[in-house]
Design an enzyme around this catalytic site. Structure first.
Site, PDB file in Angstrom:
ATOM      1  N   HIS A  57       0.838  -1.083  -0.006  1.00  0.00           N
ATOM      2  CA  HIS A  57      -0.051  -0.089   0.120  1.00  0.00           C
ATOM      3  C   HIS A  57       1.001   1.421   0.038  1.00  0.00           C
ATOM      4  CE1 HIS A  57      -4.032   2.124   0.715  1.00  0.00           C
ATOM      5  NE2 HIS A  57      -2.939   2.925   1.223  1.00  0.00           N
ATOM      6  N   HIS A  59       1.692   5.393  -2.209  1.00  0.00           N
ATOM      7  CA  HIS A  59       1.027   6.258  -3.175  1.00  0.00           C
ATOM      8  C   HIS A  59       2.266   6.966  -3.750  1.00  0.00           C
ATOM      9  CE1 HIS A  59      -3.093   6.437  -1.783  1.00  0.00           C
ATOM     10  NE2 HIS A  59      -2.476   6.083  -0.804  1.00  0.00           N
ATOM     11  N   HIS A 210      -9.315   1.402  -0.346  1.00  0.00           N
ATOM     12  CA  HIS A 210      -8.970   2.344   0.994  1.00  0.00           C
ATOM     13  C   HIS A 210     -10.696   2.206   1.756  1.00  0.00           C
ATOM     14  CE1 HIS A 210      -5.728   4.163  -0.931  1.00  0.00           C
ATOM     15  NE2 HIS A 210      -5.747   5.055  -0.003  1.00  0.00           N
ATOM     16  N   ASP A 309       2.459   3.340   2.879  1.00  0.00           N
ATOM     17  CA  ASP A 309       1.595   4.455   2.468  1.00  0.00           C
ATOM     18  C   ASP A 309       2.117   5.570   2.139  1.00  0.00           C
ATOM     19  OD1 ASP A 309      -0.999   5.521   1.987  1.00  0.00           O
ATOM     20  OD2 ASP A 309      -1.468   5.523   4.371  1.00  0.00           O
ATOM     21  N   TRP A 315       0.670  14.125   3.109  1.00  0.00           N
ATOM     22  CA  TRP A 315       0.163  13.374   4.482  1.00  0.00           C
ATOM     23  C   TRP A 315       1.051  13.269   5.546  1.00  0.00           C
ATOM     24  CZ3 TRP A 315      -1.602  12.460  -0.567  1.00  0.00           C
ATOM     25  CH2 TRP A 315      -2.708  12.524  -0.937  1.00  0.00           C
TER      26      TRP A 315
END
Length: 420
Positions: A57, A59, A210, A309, A315
């Site tokens: 997982h 991004h 998600h 992540d 974030w």
């Protein structure tokens, strides 16, 4: 004659003094005391030889963008989403590709050779999708990348959301994604799950949602995901990522929910670094940890993996592509400090993560790819404790990265000269 023979290795399952024989990019034999002629022989000297780290997982379209166009001052999930919205009009395909390639370099040097990356499909231009497809192609010789079509703004909430996602799949994105808790209502979230799972079934694709990335105990989309998985016969192809609302649910409901997840064959990915950072932001004290119920899910037979992540993006301002750092945080947040629990946290960034990603040629056994990492540690627990140096990284028998052993030299009166 073998291409490569590694001798005297320790393996994560506890075996020691193991030899691993490699020919034509594949492992041909694994057994204690193995000796054979080889073009190259390496004595592991009892150090840990592990399959590569996997991140199920991530991004990659947002990575290494920290500070663009500004910093997330509140540190919240919602400001991060808003900040990503501000950044999107400024993105260029070239910059996205270059940041992804730079992160790929970080990953390989840390023994991370497989990444499942969610890519935003919300914009009609699909610029992030095209950029990540290009990055994936360029990194293919040394890094396995799976792309998830991720409608960051909600597949039903954003105009053209479903059409954009379908076009991303048509371009070659591998997995169907979604974000049901970001739709406008709970019912719309459930409707999006049904729609997207049906799309995956129609196209024969995996699903990675998600799901319930919220402190709201009434965010229960994982229940719908488990139901749709069974209804459509998608067992073994569906993953629920985050599931942080489970941390806030009452135990009675969870006692019903976890068996449903296990029965459906849905796997789970927790993201310890980010879950502990973003969740509980509205709490004063006591403050919730927010990460999903990892040990309870594992005890029920659910495949649970850990993801990174985010790394230096809207974030999360930290990170380095080190999955041992992820395992280290997961161990602490889940309080998995037993010997078995710590080994499970190592599995969460190796074999379990590979299972979530469907990597069939993964593992240290005959017939699998000769992809592995030699760590400066004697076992999996020591590897997590020390965030062990990645001494050597191989992919399909080819050495990709190597690092000098860490041996600090001390100058302390009356003490030894080398720190452990």
């Amino acid at each position: 004659m073998l291409d490569l023979l590694i001798t005297h290795a320790s393996l994560p399952d506890g075996r020691t003094d193991v030899g691993v024989a490699v020919q034509d990019g594949r492992i041909v034999e694994v057994r204690p005391g193995l000796e054979a002629p080889a073009h190259e022989t390496l004595d592991a000297q009892g150090q840990l030889l592990t399959p590569p780290f996997c991140d199920p997982h991530f991004h990659m379209d947002a990575t290494l963008s920290y500070g663009l166009p500004r910093v997330n001052q509140s540190g919240t999930l919602l400001e991060g989403i808003a900040l990503w919205g501000e950044l999107k009009p400024l993105l260029t395909e070239e910059a996205l590709v270059e940041r992804a390639l730079a992160y790929g370099d970080w990953a390989v040097s840390r023994g991370l050779l497989a990444i499942r990356s969610h890519v935003d499909t919300s914009e009609p231009s699909l610029l992030p999708v095209r950029a990540m497809l290009e990055a994936k192609k360029r990194m293919a010789p040394y890094l396995d990348v799976q792309l998830v079509a991720f409608p960051q703004d909600g597949v039903l909430r954003s105009p053209g959301g479903l059409g954009n996602l379908k076009r991303a799949l048509d371009l070659g994105v591998d997995v169907v994604g979604g974000i049901p808790h970001f739709e406008r209502t709970m019912s719309e979230g459930a409707a999006s799950m049904k729609l997207l799972c049906e799309l995956a079934a129609e196209r024969g694709l995996p699903v990675d949602m998600h799901c319930d990335e919220s402190d709201d105990p009434l965010s229960r989309h994982i229940e719908t995901l488990a139901f749709e998985t069974q209804r459509l016969g998608l067992q073994g192809r569906v993953n629920g990522s985050h599931l942080t609302s489970m941390h806030s649910m009452d135990n009675y409901y969870v006692s019903k929910l976890i068996p449903l997840i296990a029965e459906s064959g849905v796997s789970a990915v927790a993201n310890p670094l980010i879950n502990i950072t973003l969740q509980g932001r509205h709490d004063t004290y006591p403050k919730r940890r927010g990460m999903t119920r990892v040990p309870e899910l594992m005890a029920a037979g659910v495949t649970v993996a850990f993801g990174h992540d985010c790394v230096m993006d809207p974030w999360y301002s930290l990170g380095s592509g080190d999955m041992l750092e992820v395992a280290h945080m997961g161990l602490h947040v889940a309080q998995m400090t037993s010997q078995a629990g710590m080994r499970q946290c190592f599995d969460a960034v190796t074999v379990n993560a590979a299972k979530v990603m469907g990597l069939t040629r993964y593992g240290i056994e005959a017939g699998k790819d000769a992809s592995f990492v030699l760590l400066q540690a004697r076992d999996a627990i020591e590897a997590i404790r020390l965030r062990a140096t990645r001494l050597k990284v191989w992919r399909q028998g080819r050495l990709l990265s190597e690092m000098a052993p860490a041996h600090p030299r001390l100058s302390l009166p009356g003490r030894g000269g080398v720190a452990p």
